[in-house]
Design a protein around this motif. Structure first.
Motif, short mmCIF file in Angstrom:
data_model
loop_
_atom_site.label_atom_id
_atom_site.label_comp_id
_atom_site.label_asym_id
_atom_site.label_seq_id
_atom_site.Cartn_x
_atom_site.Cartn_y
_atom_site.Cartn_z
N GLU A 90 4.19 70.98 172.32
CA GLU A 90 2.98 71.03 171.51
C GLU A 90 3.13 72.29 170.68
O GLU A 90 3.34 73.38 171.22
CB GLU A 90 1.74 71.09 172.40
N ARG A 94 -2.31 79.05 164.62
CA ARG A 94 -3.68 79.59 164.57
C ARG A 94 -3.84 80.52 163.37
O ARG A 94 -2.96 81.34 163.11
CB ARG A 94 -3.97 80.40 165.84
N CYS A 198 -7.30 69.56 165.86
CA CYS A 198 -7.52 70.72 164.98
C CYS A 198 -8.87 71.33 165.32
O CYS A 198 -9.78 70.62 165.73
CB CYS A 198 -7.64 70.29 163.51
N ARG A 199 -9.02 72.62 165.11
CA ARG A 199 -10.37 73.19 165.08
C ARG A 199 -10.78 73.30 163.61
O ARG A 199 -10.06 73.93 162.82
CB ARG A 199 -10.43 74.57 165.76
P1 TMP Z 1 -6.36 76.00 172.65
O1 TMP Z 1 -7.08 77.12 172.00
O2 TMP Z 1 -7.16 75.31 173.70
O3 TMP Z 1 -4.98 76.41 173.13
O4 TMP Z 1 -6.11 74.89 171.52
C1 TMP Z 1 -5.39 75.16 170.35
C2 TMP Z 1 -5.42 73.96 169.42
O5 TMP Z 1 -4.70 72.88 169.99
C3 TMP Z 1 -6.80 73.42 169.12
O6 TMP Z 1 -6.86 73.07 167.75
C4 TMP Z 1 -6.95 72.20 169.96
C5 TMP Z 1 -5.53 71.71 170.10
N1 TMP Z 1 -5.24 71.11 171.38
C6 TMP Z 1 -4.75 69.81 171.44
O7 TMP Z 1 -4.58 69.16 170.41
N2 TMP Z 1 -4.46 69.29 172.66
C7 TMP Z 1 -4.62 69.97 173.82
O8 TMP Z 1 -4.33 69.42 174.89
C8 TMP Z 1 -5.12 71.31 173.75
C9 TMP Z 1 -5.33 72.11 175.01
C10 TMP Z 1 -5.41 71.84 172.53
#
Ligand code: TMP
Length: 235
Positions: A90, A94, A198-199
């Protein structure tokens, strides 16, 4: 291309074979999970939003020189994609502190970072997707140096393109997770780019328009996905 047997069912999608070994069909569900599947729920309409949004962004990224698995949208929920061998990482970029980054480093959510960060997690549900660094990735042969260099360069490029695009629809791209696959010797972008991955914060109000509303029981989950969809102007 003809839809054949189901190959796989994940937390948010099903994957079907086609009559061509190079292609498969992804079908987006409304199911949502968080915290490695511990929290479960449904977000009505999410499958449609995520499918159509991912496809639109893949097309945009392709135009900007980032190759992806996208081939053809078949319906609101189904898309024909290239069948890749997924790189088990993954890849997280950020721009602003949030989520696990804020927690780990004690930096308030919403703090702008001086430069974008790149981090990797090993895709392994049984281990809870642990964070992993470059040397560890090479040591366990999850990817080669050459692949990792391509992945990092593409991830930063995706960030540049997406920041710019989301800005035009009044959204700030806080962070995102993407995945890559191997296809006939190339590395291409695979999997979805959506409010699940995404956030996305409203530029003016900083209102969260993403899956954090589900993860954190904030309410207004469907409404947030619908708001992003509306701004994409896909209808
Ligand atoms: P995090 O701050 O929880 O590490 O997440 C970082 C980014 O990754 C956020 O945009 C959400 C995304 N994310 C996923 O797509 N799948 C996942 O399992 C997690 C934990 C986060």
């Amino acid at each position: 291309m003809e839809k054949k047997e189901q190959l796989y069912e994940g937390k948010a999608k099903k994957v079907f074979a086609t009559d061509d070994a190079d292609y498969c069909i992804v079908s987006y569900k409304d199911d949502a999970t968080a915290f490695n599947g511990e929290k479960k729920g449904t977000i009505a309409g999410k499958g449609v939003v995520n499918n159509r949004m991912s496809n639109m962004l893949c097309k945009l990224l392709e135009q900007k020189g980032v190759p992806s698995h996208y081939v053809e949208e078949l319906s609101d929920r189904e898309t024909l994609v290239k069948k890749v061998d997924i790189v088990p990482l993954e890849v997280i970029i950020r721009n602003t502190a949030a989520g696990s980054f804020s927690k780990r480093f004690g930096i308030a959510e919403g703090t702008k970072l001086k430069c974008p960060t790149l981090e990797y997690c090993l895709k392994d549900d049984a281990l809870g997707d642990p964070m992993i660094n470059d040397t560890q990735i090479l040591a366990i042969d999850a990817a080669t140096r050459e692949e990792l260099d391509k992945i990092a360069a593409m991830a930063y490029k995706v960030n540049e393109v997406l920041i710019e695009f989301f800005r035009t629809i009044g959204i700030e791209l806080i962070d995102f997770k993407i995945e890559f696959g191997r296809f006939h010797g190339d590395i291409i972008l695979a999997d979805e780019i959506s409010p699940d991955t995404c956030r996305l914060w409203d530029i003016e109000t900083h209102q969260k328009l993403d899956k954090d509303r589900f993860r954190r029981d904030m309410g207004g989950v469907e409404e947030a996905y619908a708001e992003v969809f509306k701004r994409l102007n896909l209808d």
